[in-house]
Motif scaffolding. Structure first.
Motif, PDB file in Angstrom:
ATOM      1  N   GLY A  60       0.714  -1.501  -0.239  1.00 39.87           N
ATOM      2  CA  GLY A  60      -0.098  -0.178   0.010  1.00 39.87           C
ATOM      3  C   GLY A  60       0.946   1.013  -0.005  1.00 39.87           C
ATOM      4  O   GLY A  60       1.741   0.984  -0.090  1.00 39.87           O
ATOM      5  N   ALA A  61       0.138   2.529  -0.325  1.00 36.84           N
ATOM      6  CA  ALA A  61       0.915   3.879   0.108  1.00 36.84           C
ATOM      7  C   ALA A  61       1.680   3.950   1.566  1.00 36.84           C
ATOM      8  O   ALA A  61       2.538   4.266   1.381  1.00 36.84           O
ATOM      9  CB  ALA A  61       0.065   5.177   0.208  1.00 36.84           C
ATOM     10  N   GLY A  67      -2.684  -7.390   0.975  1.00 34.98           N
ATOM     11  CA  GLY A  67      -3.860  -8.113   1.214  1.00 34.98           C
ATOM     12  C   GLY A  67      -4.158  -9.589   0.068  1.00 34.98           C
ATOM     13  O   GLY A  67      -4.767  -9.704  -0.487  1.00 34.98           O
ATOM     14  N   GLU A  68      -4.063  -8.057  -1.463  1.00 35.34           N
ATOM     15  CA  GLU A  68      -3.956  -8.532  -2.670  1.00 35.34           C
ATOM     16  C   GLU A  68      -2.177  -9.162  -3.170  1.00 35.34           C
ATOM     17  O   GLU A  68      -1.374  -8.952  -3.216  1.00 35.34           O
ATOM     18  CB  GLU A  68      -4.422  -7.024  -3.368  1.00 35.34           C
ATOM     19  CG  GLU A  68      -5.202  -6.233  -3.305  1.00 35.34           C
ATOM     20  CD  GLU A  68      -6.503  -7.260  -3.938  1.00 35.34           C
ATOM     21  OE1 GLU A  68      -7.007  -6.939  -5.080  1.00 35.34           O
ATOM     22  OE2 GLU A  68      -7.173  -7.721  -2.534  1.00 35.34           O
ATOM     23  N   PRO A 356      -6.152   1.514  -5.767  1.00 39.85           N
ATOM     24  CA  PRO A 356      -7.115   1.688  -4.887  1.00 39.85           C
ATOM     25  C   PRO A 356      -6.431   1.833  -3.943  1.00 39.85           C
ATOM     26  O   PRO A 356      -6.727   2.607  -2.910  1.00 39.85           O
ATOM     27  CB  PRO A 356      -8.474   1.668  -4.969  1.00 39.85           C
ATOM     28  CG  PRO A 356      -8.436   0.203  -5.965  1.00 39.85           C
ATOM     29  CD  PRO A 356      -7.163   0.353  -6.687  1.00 39.85           C
ATOM     30  N   LEU A 357      -5.315   0.791  -3.154  1.00 42.59           N
ATOM     31  CA  LEU A 357      -4.971   0.446  -2.291  1.00 42.59           C
ATOM     32  C   LEU A 357      -3.552   0.913  -1.531  1.00 42.59           C
ATOM     33  O   LEU A 357      -2.981   0.401  -1.000  1.00 42.59           O
ATOM     34  CB  LEU A 357      -4.762  -1.202  -2.227  1.00 42.59           C
ATOM     35  CG  LEU A 357      -5.966  -1.446  -1.883  1.00 42.59           C
ATOM     36  CD1 LEU A 357      -6.676  -2.995  -1.192  1.00 42.59           C
ATOM     37  CD2 LEU A 357      -7.527  -0.855  -0.905  1.00 42.59           C
ATOM     38  N   SER A 358      -2.764   1.075  -3.522  1.00 41.26           N
ATOM     39  CA  SER A 358      -1.349   1.633  -3.597  1.00 41.26           C
ATOM     40  C   SER A 358      -1.459   3.143  -4.148  1.00 41.26           C
ATOM     41  O   SER A 358      -2.343   3.218  -4.877  1.00 41.26           O
ATOM     42  CB  SER A 358      -1.361   0.267  -3.826  1.00 41.26           C
ATOM     43  OG  SER A 358       0.946   0.394  -4.402  1.00 41.26           O
ATOM     44  N   GLN A 359      -0.269   3.171  -4.135  1.00 40.19           N
ATOM     45  CA  GLN A 359      -0.146   4.820  -5.508  1.00 40.19           C
ATOM     46  C   GLN A 359      -0.313   4.116  -6.996  1.00 40.19           C
ATOM     47  O   GLN A 359      -0.707   4.309  -7.752  1.00 40.19           O
ATOM     48  CB  GLN A 359       0.878   5.242  -4.879  1.00 40.19           C
ATOM     49  CG  GLN A 359       1.080   5.652  -3.503  1.00 40.19           C
ATOM     50  CD  GLN A 359       2.447   6.808  -3.770  1.00 40.19           C
ATOM     51  OE1 GLN A 359       3.589   5.746  -3.599  1.00 40.19           O
ATOM     52  NE2 GLN A 359       2.121   7.718  -2.628  1.00 40.19           N
ATOM     53  N   ARG A 378      -8.685  -0.132 -18.209  1.00 42.33           N
ATOM     54  CA  ARG A 378      -9.088   0.481 -18.406  1.00 42.33           C
ATOM     55  C   ARG A 378      -9.043   0.108 -16.450  1.00 42.33           C
ATOM     56  O   ARG A 378      -9.592   1.279 -15.509  1.00 42.33           O
ATOM     57  CB  ARG A 378     -10.380  -0.309 -18.781  1.00 42.33           C
ATOM     58  CG  ARG A 378     -10.369   0.018 -20.589  1.00 42.33           C
ATOM     59  CD  ARG A 378     -11.620  -0.196 -20.998  1.00 42.33           C
ATOM     60  NE  ARG A 378     -11.931  -2.033 -20.624  1.00 42.33           N
ATOM     61  CZ  ARG A 378     -12.183  -3.252 -20.836  1.00 42.33           C
ATOM     62  NH1 ARG A 378     -11.147  -3.582 -21.529  1.00 42.33           N
ATOM     63  NH2 ARG A 378     -12.116  -3.843 -20.498  1.00 42.33           N
ATOM     64  N   HIS A 379      -9.632  -0.844 -16.240  1.00 39.35           N
ATOM     65  CA  HIS A 379      -9.246  -1.435 -15.360  1.00 39.35           C
ATOM     66  C   HIS A 379      -8.161  -1.906 -14.280  1.00 39.35           C
ATOM     67  O   HIS A 379      -7.925  -3.148 -14.535  1.00 39.35           O
ATOM     68  CB  HIS A 379     -10.673  -2.225 -14.603  1.00 39.35           C
ATOM     69  CG  HIS A 379     -11.837  -1.603 -14.838  1.00 39.35           C
ATOM     70  ND1 HIS A 379     -12.070  -0.587 -14.903  1.00 39.35           N
ATOM     71  CD2 HIS A 379     -12.765  -2.078 -16.203  1.00 39.35           C
ATOM     72  CE1 HIS A 379     -13.636  -0.316 -15.016  1.00 39.35           C
ATOM     73  NE2 HIS A 379     -13.606  -0.987 -16.311  1.00 39.35           N
ATOM     74  N   VAL A 380      -7.400  -1.915 -12.680  1.00 38.64           N
ATOM     75  CA  VAL A 380      -7.028  -2.894 -11.954  1.00 38.64           C
ATOM     76  C   VAL A 380      -7.595  -3.796 -11.692  1.00 38.64           C
ATOM     77  O   VAL A 380      -8.973  -4.571 -11.779  1.00 38.64           O
ATOM     78  CB  VAL A 380      -6.000  -1.363 -10.877  1.00 38.64           C
ATOM     79  CG1 VAL A 380      -5.104  -0.948 -11.696  1.00 38.64           C
ATOM     80  CG2 VAL A 380      -7.702  -1.518 -10.257  1.00 38.64           C
ATOM     81  N   PRO A 381      -6.464  -5.084 -11.566  1.00 36.44           N
ATOM     82  CA  PRO A 381      -7.632  -6.363 -10.967  1.00 36.44           C
ATOM     83  C   PRO A 381      -8.103  -5.828  -9.908  1.00 36.44           C
ATOM     84  O   PRO A 381      -8.370  -5.364  -8.333  1.00 36.44           O
ATOM     85  CB  PRO A 381      -6.222  -7.094 -10.103  1.00 36.44           C
ATOM     86  CG  PRO A 381      -5.294  -7.046 -11.639  1.00 36.44           C
ATOM     87  CD  PRO A 381      -5.086  -4.958 -11.973  1.00 36.44           C
TER      88      PRO A 381
END
Length: 412
Positions: A60-61, A67-68, A356-359, A378-381
């Protein structure tokens, strides 16, 4: 036209991806990369098994694990995640309603596993006769092994690949070895993608969907390629040869002063130039080596001679010499060196996406280059269930209150 404004080749295609782990998700990711709207259906609270297959985890940031898992992130780009409990009647009803709107469904449950929920092909084709339903299993829908669970490692062994991979009997380190990635799963995902598009083309002509039965074991056998043909036509069971090729010489790794390099000679002209580069032009005129069938016959002698010469220079020196002579040659790269390679960088095989959970997060790019409908990222996993509300609204016109009732009842 600005590539960011172009639609993907499969734009407008709606796919329900009920699969987990790798083979099915790989097919879903490829369809999504090509523009399809792929909805990943996952179990509430736990999701795809591979979400828990870590470390490593995306940081994460704050530098802490999110957890991904890296494994999950490798196979689920460009999808949207919707959580639905298939064990509940309301969840099964939601799937059937989504199927009414879908073009394709991908699943990798055990044979008959979805029939108990009324979500098998026979049931869903009644809901949507145009549905292309792709089932991926270890051993297929028929045959004495159909009920068995199947995994990539098992298929590499049962399907013959491991009998070909590893050092030869009688040599140091002998024994069967699996490929370092789940290759059978990946190849099955690619076959699934081809089969789905073929079924869609058939639907354009007939207005009918169909069932695709893909087995990991079948795919692994099909991908034995020339080795299977060598046995079927020549009657000789091929064995492990390390990095050598059964029909081409020299076509393997050679030691250098600082590591290893690969020399991949594909014809007699290349071999003659290789001999010149090695400072041994007489080998190219030697009747034992001048033509490939003779080189195969005298493989041991030639390879021993070459291995006496190649340690006299470094890998980079030999690559420069061989490239100048027009002889295919390259290093044995570790993965960090793969992504540091100037050509790989120029091909942009590493991409960065905001998460969304990381930069940002790094991913491997899709290798397909289409001039008119390029791949769009278009979308991250997706995080688990990130798109449940928006998909149920857009596809089924379910209101916020209805969605919240489903959520409070544990259906989503």
């Amino acid at each position: 036209m600005n590539p960011s404004l172009q639609e993907g080749a499969l734009a407008g295609l709606r796919v329900l991806d009920l699969s987990r782990v790798l083979a099915g998700p790989w097919a879903g990711q490829l369809l999504a990369d090509l523009g399809a709207d792929v909805i990943k259906i996952e179990r509430p609270r736990t999701g795809d098994d591979t979400r828990a297959w870590g470390p490593p985890w995306l940081a994460g940031a704050d530098g802490e694990p999110t957890g991904e898992s890296a494994y999950y992130l490798a196979a689920n780009r460009n999808k949207r995640s919707v959580t639905i409990d298939l064990g509940q009647p309301e969840g099964q009803a939601l799937i059937r309603r989504l199927v009414e709107k879908a073009d394709v469904l991908i699943e990798n449950f055990k044979v008959g596993g979805l029939a108990q929920y009324g979500l098998d092909y026979a049931s869903l084709i009644e809901v949507n006769p145009r549905l292309v339903y792709c089932s991926i299993t270890g051993f297929g829908q028929t045959g004495p092994y159909a009920a068995r669970a199947g995994y990539d490692f098992l298929m590499q062994g049962m399907g013959g690949l491991m009998s070909l991979t590893g050092r030869a009997d009688g040599s140091a380190g002998e024994g069967p070895v699996k490929v370092g990635v789940a290759l059978t799963d990946i190849m099955t995902g690619l076959y699934a993608t081809v089969a789905i598009q073929a079924a869609l083309a058939h639907r354009e002509r007939t207005d009918k969907g169909q069932h695709i039965d893909l087995a990991l074991l079948d795919v692994q056998i099909a991908c034995l390629a020339n080795q299977a043909a060598n046995y079927l036509i020549g009657g000789v069971v091929p064995g492990r040869m390390g990095n050598a090729h059964p029909s081409i010489v020299p076509y393997e790794d050679f030691p250098t002063a600082d590591g290893y390099m690969i020399i991949a000679v594909g014809n007699d002209g290349q071999f003659a130039r290789c001999c010149e580069a090695l400072g041994k032009p007489e080998w190219g005129r030697d009747e034992r080596f001048s033509r490939n069938p003779q080189r195969v016959e005298h493989r041991a002698t030639l390879i021993a001679l070459m291995r006496d010469v190649t340690p006299t220079r470094t890998t980079s020196e030999w690559i420069g010499i061989m490239e100048a002579a027009g002889v295919p040659c390259g290093p044995v790269n570790t993965i960090d060196k793969v992504f540091a390679d100037e050509h790989v960088r120029s091909r942009e095989m590493r991409i960065e996406m905001a998460h969304p959970l990381s930069q940002t997060m790094p991913l491997v790019a899709n290798p397909i280059r289409l001039s008119e409908s390029p791949v769009q990222y278009r979308h991250v996993p997706p995080t688990l269930g990130a798109h449940t509300d928006e998909v149920l609204d857009a596809w089924l016109d379910l209101s916020g209150a209805k969605v919240e009732t489903l959520r409070s009842n544990g259906v989503i």
